[in-house]
Design a protein around this motif. Structure first.
Motif, PDB file in Angstrom:
ATOM      1  N   ASP A 127       0.828  -1.212   0.000  1.00 32.39           N
ATOM      2  CA  ASP A 127       0.000   0.000   0.000  1.00 32.39           C
ATOM      3  C   ASP A 127       0.863   1.263   0.000  1.00 32.39           C
ATOM      4  O   ASP A 127       0.563   2.236  -0.703  1.00 32.39           O
ATOM      5  CB  ASP A 127      -0.929   0.018   1.220  1.00 32.39           C
ATOM      6  CG  ASP A 127      -2.102  -0.933   1.073  1.00 32.39           C
ATOM      7  OD1 ASP A 127      -2.387  -1.367  -0.053  1.00 32.39           O
ATOM      8  OD2 ASP A 127      -2.741  -1.249   2.104  1.00 32.39           O
ATOM      9  N   VAL A 128       1.910   1.261   0.798  1.00 29.73           N
ATOM     10  CA  VAL A 128       2.804   2.424   0.834  1.00 29.73           C
ATOM     11  C   VAL A 128       3.461   2.635  -0.521  1.00 29.73           C
ATOM     12  O   VAL A 128       3.523   3.760  -1.040  1.00 29.73           O
ATOM     13  CB  VAL A 128       3.882   2.245   1.927  1.00 29.73           C
ATOM     14  CG1 VAL A 128       4.948   3.341   1.828  1.00 29.73           C
ATOM     15  CG2 VAL A 128       3.246   2.259   3.311  1.00 29.73           C
ATOM     16  N   ILE A 129       3.938   1.556  -1.128  1.00 30.24           N
ATOM     17  CA  ILE A 129       4.596   1.660  -2.431  1.00 30.24           C
ATOM     18  C   ILE A 129       3.622   2.161  -3.490  1.00 30.24           C
ATOM     19  O   ILE A 129       3.974   3.015  -4.314  1.00 30.24           O
ATOM     20  CB  ILE A 129       5.199   0.296  -2.826  1.00 30.24           C
ATOM     21  CG1 ILE A 129       6.425   0.020  -1.960  1.00 30.24           C
ATOM     22  CG2 ILE A 129       5.557   0.250  -4.299  1.00 30.24           C
ATOM     23  CD1 ILE A 129       7.060  -1.325  -2.191  1.00 30.24           C
ATOM     24  N   TYR A 130       2.402   1.670  -3.453  1.00 28.04           N
ATOM     25  CA  TYR A 130       1.381   2.120  -4.412  1.00 28.04           C
ATOM     26  C   TYR A 130       1.142   3.616  -4.284  1.00 28.04           C
ATOM     27  O   TYR A 130       1.120   4.349  -5.293  1.00 28.04           O
ATOM     28  CB  TYR A 130       0.084   1.345  -4.186  1.00 28.04           C
ATOM     29  CG  TYR A 130      -1.060   1.807  -5.064  1.00 28.04           C
ATOM     30  CD1 TYR A 130      -1.106   1.447  -6.404  1.00 28.04           C
ATOM     31  CD2 TYR A 130      -2.080   2.603  -4.541  1.00 28.04           C
ATOM     32  CE1 TYR A 130      -2.154   1.876  -7.222  1.00 28.04           C
ATOM     33  CE2 TYR A 130      -3.126   3.031  -5.340  1.00 28.04           C
ATOM     34  CZ  TYR A 130      -3.160   2.667  -6.681  1.00 28.04           C
ATOM     35  OH  TYR A 130      -4.202   3.095  -7.489  1.00 28.04           O
ATOM     36  N   GLU A 183       2.124   9.334  -6.342  1.00 23.14           N
ATOM     37  CA  GLU A 183       2.613  10.700  -6.186  1.00 23.14           C
ATOM     38  C   GLU A 183       3.889  10.962  -6.989  1.00 23.14           C
ATOM     39  O   GLU A 183       4.458  12.048  -6.896  1.00 23.14           O
ATOM     40  CB  GLU A 183       2.874  10.993  -4.701  1.00 23.14           C
ATOM     41  CG  GLU A 183       1.627  10.979  -3.838  1.00 23.14           C
ATOM     42  CD  GLU A 183       0.612  12.018  -4.281  1.00 23.14           C
ATOM     43  OE1 GLU A 183       1.026  13.158  -4.585  1.00 23.14           O
ATOM     44  OE2 GLU A 183      -0.593  11.676  -4.332  1.00 23.14           O
ATOM     45  N   GLY A 184       4.344   9.971  -7.740  1.00 22.97           N
ATOM     46  CA  GLY A 184       5.514  10.170  -8.582  1.00 22.97           C
ATOM     47  C   GLY A 184       6.846   9.906  -7.920  1.00 22.97           C
ATOM     48  O   GLY A 184       7.900  10.228  -8.473  1.00 22.97           O
ATOM     49  N   TYR A 185       6.827   9.289  -6.728  1.00 21.53           N
ATOM     50  CA  TYR A 185       8.071   8.931  -6.058  1.00 21.53           C
ATOM     51  C   TYR A 185       8.517   7.535  -6.503  1.00 21.53           C
ATOM     52  O   TYR A 185       7.691   6.656  -6.748  1.00 21.53           O
ATOM     53  CB  TYR A 185       7.900   8.927  -4.542  1.00 21.53           C
ATOM     54  CG  TYR A 185       7.651  10.294  -3.946  1.00 21.53           C
ATOM     55  CD1 TYR A 185       8.671  11.248  -3.883  1.00 21.53           C
ATOM     56  CD2 TYR A 185       6.390  10.636  -3.448  1.00 21.53           C
ATOM     57  CE1 TYR A 185       8.438  12.504  -3.332  1.00 21.53           C
ATOM     58  CE2 TYR A 185       6.153  11.888  -2.901  1.00 21.53           C
ATOM     59  CZ  TYR A 185       7.177  12.823  -2.842  1.00 21.53           C
ATOM     60  OH  TYR A 185       6.944  14.051  -2.301  1.00 21.53           O
ATOM     61  N   ILE A 186       9.833   7.341  -6.572  1.00 21.78           N
ATOM     62  CA  ILE A 186      10.376   6.030  -6.906  1.00 21.78           C
ATOM     63  C   ILE A 186      10.701   5.297  -5.618  1.00 21.78           C
ATOM     64  O   ILE A 186      11.639   5.669  -4.908  1.00 21.78           O
ATOM     65  CB  ILE A 186      11.671   6.149  -7.737  1.00 21.78           C
ATOM     66  CG1 ILE A 186      11.476   7.054  -8.944  1.00 21.78           C
ATOM     67  CG2 ILE A 186      12.138   4.761  -8.175  1.00 21.78           C
ATOM     68  CD1 ILE A 186      12.774   7.398  -9.656  1.00 21.78           C
ATOM     69  N   GLN A 213       1.109  -2.296 -12.158  1.00 20.85           N
ATOM     70  CA  GLN A 213       0.727  -1.485 -13.323  1.00 20.85           C
ATOM     71  C   GLN A 213       1.224  -0.051 -13.196  1.00 20.85           C
ATOM     72  O   GLN A 213       1.892   0.473 -14.100  1.00 20.85           O
ATOM     73  CB  GLN A 213      -0.795  -1.493 -13.487  1.00 20.85           C
ATOM     74  CG  GLN A 213      -1.256  -0.662 -14.679  1.00 20.85           C
ATOM     75  CD  GLN A 213      -2.769  -0.735 -14.890  1.00 20.85           C
ATOM     76  OE1 GLN A 213      -3.420  -1.653 -14.397  1.00 20.85           O
ATOM     77  NE2 GLN A 213      -3.316   0.218 -15.616  1.00 20.85           N
ATOM     78  N   ILE A 214       0.931   0.578 -12.055  1.00 19.14           N
ATOM     79  CA  ILE A 214       1.336   1.976 -11.884  1.00 19.14           C
ATOM     80  C   ILE A 214       2.862   2.081 -11.760  1.00 19.14           C
ATOM     81  O   ILE A 214       3.475   3.068 -12.177  1.00 19.14           O
ATOM     82  CB  ILE A 214       0.634   2.618 -10.664  1.00 19.14           C
ATOM     83  CG1 ILE A 214       0.775   4.141 -10.724  1.00 19.14           C
ATOM     84  CG2 ILE A 214       1.174   2.081  -9.340  1.00 19.14           C
ATOM     85  CD1 ILE A 214      -0.046   4.867  -9.670  1.00 19.14           C
ATOM     86  N   GLY A 215       3.481   1.020 -11.223  1.00 16.46           N
ATOM     87  CA  GLY A 215       4.926   1.032 -11.044  1.00 16.46           C
ATOM     88  C   GLY A 215       5.680   1.014 -12.354  1.00 16.46           C
ATOM     89  O   GLY A 215       6.633   1.792 -12.546  1.00 16.46           O
ATOM     90  N   ASP A 270       8.790   3.676 -16.820  1.00 16.62           N
ATOM     91  CA  ASP A 270       8.869   4.144 -18.214  1.00 16.62           C
ATOM     92  C   ASP A 270       9.058   5.657 -18.281  1.00 16.62           C
ATOM     93  O   ASP A 270       9.869   6.161 -19.072  1.00 16.62           O
ATOM     94  CB  ASP A 270       7.609   3.736 -18.986  1.00 16.62           C
ATOM     95  CG  ASP A 270       7.555   2.246 -19.274  1.00 16.62           C
ATOM     96  OD1 ASP A 270       8.617   1.596 -19.222  1.00 16.62           O
ATOM     97  OD2 ASP A 270       6.444   1.726 -19.550  1.00 16.62           O
ATOM     98  N   ARG A 271       8.316   6.395 -17.463  1.00 19.61           N
ATOM     99  CA  ARG A 271       8.446   7.861 -17.448  1.00 19.61           C
ATOM    100  C   ARG A 271       9.837   8.281 -16.984  1.00 19.61           C
ATOM    101  O   ARG A 271      10.445   9.199 -17.538  1.00 19.61           O
ATOM    102  CB  ARG A 271       7.380   8.497 -16.551  1.00 19.61           C
ATOM    103  CG  ARG A 271       5.963   8.384 -17.057  1.00 19.61           C
ATOM    104  CD  ARG A 271       5.040   9.402 -16.390  1.00 19.61           C
ATOM    105  NE  ARG A 271       5.058   9.314 -14.934  1.00 19.61           N
ATOM    106  CZ  ARG A 271       4.259   8.525 -14.227  1.00 19.61           C
ATOM    107  NH1 ARG A 271       3.397   7.725 -14.861  1.00 19.61           N
ATOM    108  NH2 ARG A 271       4.308   8.505 -12.911  1.00 19.61           N
ATOM    109  N   GLU A 272      10.314   7.609 -15.946  1.00 21.03           N
ATOM    110  CA  GLU A 272      11.615   7.983 -15.386  1.00 21.03           C
ATOM    111  C   GLU A 272      12.747   7.672 -16.366  1.00 21.03           C
ATOM    112  O   GLU A 272      13.729   8.422 -16.438  1.00 21.03           O
ATOM    113  CB  GLU A 272      11.838   7.247 -14.066  1.00 21.03           C
ATOM    114  CG  GLU A 272      10.951   7.736 -12.929  1.00 21.03           C
ATOM    115  CD  GLU A 272      11.251   9.177 -12.532  1.00 21.03           C
ATOM    116  OE1 GLU A 272      12.425   9.608 -12.625  1.00 21.03           O
ATOM    117  OE2 GLU A 272      10.308   9.880 -12.135  1.00 21.03           O
ATOM    118  N   LEU A 273      12.634   6.584 -17.091  1.00 18.38           N
ATOM    119  CA  LEU A 273      13.663   6.256 -18.077  1.00 18.38           C
ATOM    120  C   LEU A 273      13.802   7.359 -19.116  1.00 18.38           C
ATOM    121  O   LEU A 273      14.911   7.714 -19.529  1.00 18.38           O
ATOM    122  CB  LEU A 273      13.320   4.938 -18.773  1.00 18.38           C
ATOM    123  CG  LEU A 273      13.738   3.649 -18.069  1.00 18.38           C
ATOM    124  CD1 LEU A 273      13.174   2.438 -18.796  1.00 18.38           C
ATOM    125  CD2 LEU A 273      15.260   3.550 -17.993  1.00 18.38           C
TER     126      LEU A 273
END
Length: 469
Positions: A368-371, A376-379, A431-433, A438-441
């Motif tokens: 849940d925390v990771i989700y 919020e856009g954090y890695i 899915q969200i991860g 992809d965005r960060e790459l």
């Protein structure tokens, strides 16, 4: 162990701190902007400058401080958040700290120490969720000797479960002598963490009436001895609520300065937990210096600006909503999926609260925390590469102070995040991860590094694990 503090003097200048907090009243906007600008250049602040930030009362200037801290965090650490879990090995204690649920006189606390078999079970339970980094916590008691600590750490490192393994163990335990630290270092620990609790010596004396911990100077110089033993990865902290929080922030800064001036390297992490309720402990019900939420968020931002290159830990003592907001003001590490009763991860029972040091505020699962972090856009990062590549202590600061950490940490964070997504994540988190990855790459400017990360991600998809730079 001979507790000898002869010849030592406190490096916390109590009168000087009180004088600064009085003299730096109502700083001007231009002064605050200058201080923030200095910090954004990755320069540690002087005590006078931190005192000025602490004395800001104007709401707009307070917001300016928070925005500065947010900008600094992005500059040095990017948008990654390192995750870990606490593992309580035992709650036996010979100290009688007034505020602590583990204190020796607390008859409501059920004493417990993990057996070898229980420690293996606890470690497997944590690995089954995807944890890679732990902080192992011990009471102060003769049975928790350096040899015992080393043996328990080795057990954790040796314990594998499915695809899981613990790659870094940090320690929160009593101060040791130099030889004791050498024994613990020999098993490959990460950070050795000692909280001074309060840097105000008179308050410290009142709150620690009995036990080895009653010796203020022995504890204050605990990390000096760790450095002399070769442990160059250190964590400092203060328990907010025991004394004036502004004084404690100044104490943390002076401790940082002492380590820098003495050993050439400051702390790897700073912690600032707030006092929380504990079973059988009336003192925690109405702390004498309770820190309101707004002040707490402000102190986080001020610590971030004061020591730009030091990691900051926000624990699950705090409720989820506050943690989600406070992260943006400079936090680099949080625990998640935490349980603080001895034996809780593998065998939680009705008596768990009576085996706990305090009450947790954030009880969300790791997934849940990771989700929510990914939303919020954090890695989310489980990275241990700096530790295993030797980038600790002075070597770490060579990278951290100029801001080069981001070059290592973002790629490594993406790799450890992908590893979690493949092996442990729920479908919604997966899915969200991967969308976030992809965005960060696309944002990695160095084309060679971008391609190297893609290559490692392709290997990971084929089943290869533990890839890092």
């Amino acid at each position: 162990m001979n507790i000898d503090t002869e010849g030592l003097e406190s490096f916390i200048p109590t009168e000087k701190i009180e004088e600064l907090l009085q003299s730096e009243q109502n700083p001007s906007e231009s002064q605050i902007r200058e201080i923030i600008a200095k910090s954004l250049e990755k320069n540690r602040l002087a005590p006078e400058e931190t005192a000025a930030l602490l004395n800001v009362s104007d709401p707009e200037l307070k917001q300016l401080i928070r925005e500065g801290a947010h900008e600094l965090k992005k500059t040095i650490y990017g948008n990654r958040i390192v995750l870990f879990a606490p593992l309580y090995v035992g709650n036996e204690c010979v100290n009688d700290c007034v505020y602590c649920g583990f204190r020796s006189s607390n008859k409501e606390c059920i004493r417990a120490t993990l057996s070898h078999e229980q420690l293996v079970q606890e470690t497997q339970a944590l690995e089954s969720k995807g944890h890679k980094r732990l902080i192992m916590v011990y009471g102060e008691h003769p049975k928790y000797s350096p040899d015992f600590i080393a043996q328990t750490v080795q057990t954790v490192y040796d314990t594998k479960y499915g695809k899981g393994e613990i790659r870094r163990v940090n320690i929160n335990a009593a101060p040791l002598d130099i030889e004791g630290y050498r024994i613990v270092k020999s098993v490959g620990i990460g950070t050795y963490q000692i909280f001074q609790e309060t840097y105000h010596q008179e308050t410290y004396k009142t709150l620690h009436p009995r036990g080895p911990k009653s010796n203020f100077l022995w504890r204050l110089y605990g990390l000096d001895r760790a450095m002399k033993a070769g442990i160059d990865d250190l964590g400092i902290g203060a328990l907010m609520g025991l004394y004036n929080w502004k004084f404690e922030v100044m104490g943390l800064l002076y401790h940082t300065i002492h380590l820098e001036e003495t050993f050439g390297v400051g702390p790897h992490t700073i912690s600032f937990p707030r006092l929380e309720p504990a079973i059988g402990t009336k003192f925690t019900e109405n702390p004498p210096h309770k820190v309101p939420d707004e002040d707490f968020k402000q102190l986080i931002a001020i610590i971030r600006l004061s020591v730009p290159y030091t990691g900051m830990i926000l624990t699950a003592r705090e409720e989820a909503e506050l943690r989600n907001e406070a992260i943006r003001y400079g936090i680099s590490q949080i625990d998640a999926g935490s349980s603080i009763g001895v034996g809780d991860y593998s065998a939680k029972d009705e008596e768990s609260r009576k085996k706990s040091q305090f009450v947790l505020g954030d009880t969300r699962s790791l997934d849940d925390v990771i989700y929510e972090l990914a939303q919020e856009g954090y890695i989310p990062s489980f990275c241990t590469s700096c530790y295993r590549a030797g980038r600790t202590g002075e070597h770490f600061m060579e990278f951290a102070i100029p801001g080069f950490v981001k070059r290592f940490c973002t790629p490594n964070a993406l790799l450890t995040f992908a590893e979690y997504l493949y092996d442990y994540a729920s479908e919604r988190t997966r899915q969200i991860g991967f969308e976030l990855i992809d965005r960060e790459l696309k944002q990695i400017e160095d084309e060679n590094m971008k391609q190297a990360v893609k290559n490692k991600l392709e290997q990971m998809e084929k089943g290869v694990r533990d890839l890092y730079f």
